[in-house]
Design an enzyme around this catalytic site. Structure first.
Site, PDB file in Angstrom:
ATOM      1  N   ARG A  37       3.249  -7.561  -1.283  1.00  0.00           N
ATOM      2  CA  ARG A  37       2.504  -8.501  -0.454  1.00  0.00           C
ATOM      3  C   ARG A  37       3.114  -8.458   0.936  1.00  0.00           C
ATOM      4  NH1 ARG A  37      -1.185  -8.044  -3.305  1.00  0.00           N
ATOM      5  NH2 ARG A  37      -1.809  -9.466  -4.941  1.00  0.00           N
ATOM      6  N   HIS A  85      -4.968  -1.613   1.857  1.00  0.00           N
ATOM      7  CA  HIS A  85      -4.720  -2.377   0.628  1.00  0.00           C
ATOM      8  C   HIS A  85      -5.403  -1.693  -0.555  1.00  0.00           C
ATOM      9  CE1 HIS A  85      -3.838  -6.676  -0.982  1.00  0.00           C
ATOM     10  NE2 HIS A  85      -3.584  -5.765  -1.878  1.00  0.00           N
TER      11      HIS A  85
END
Length: 120
Positions: A37, A85
């Protein structure tokens, strides 16, 4: 380690986990890959390490703002690779994405709202 791959959950305990101290513990010329993250990584420390040559390269697959804006200064950092991502994949993802594209195409043709727009 010549390569550090960060793949941990985003929690209070992992916030800022990889910063100047961890980067300094890597051998000169190491590569850093973050598929965790964004909050796990001290991005300014990574940029500094790239600019000074402490890190050879870095790949960031997650960002504080996604998608990473076109005017982000990160796009101009040498040896910093930006990916959208995309490290996580699950069985059936390709079929789900194809269904989303087809559904959005039909919605666009019908003048209906699209699914999964950035910022929505």
């Amino acid at each position: 380690a010549d390569h550090l791959v960060v793949a941990v959950p985003g929690t209070a305990e992992t916030r800022g986990l990889v910063g100047p101290d961890v980067i300094a513990a890597l051998p000169p010329g190491a590569c850093l890959i973050n598929v965790a993250r964004a909050a796990v990584l001290d991005v300014p420390a990574v940029v500094t390490a790239l600019r000074t040559g402490r890190l050879h390269a870095a790949l960031l697959d997650v960002h504080d703002q996604e998608p990473l804006p076109p005017d982000s200064p990160l796009w101009a950092v040498d040896r910093l690779w930006i990916t959208p991502h995309s490290a996580f994949r699950y069985p059936g993802e390709t079929a789900d994405l194809a269904d989303l594209i087809c559904q959005n195409h039909r919605s666009l043709q019908a003048g209906e709202p699209l699914r999964n727009l950035a910022g929505s």
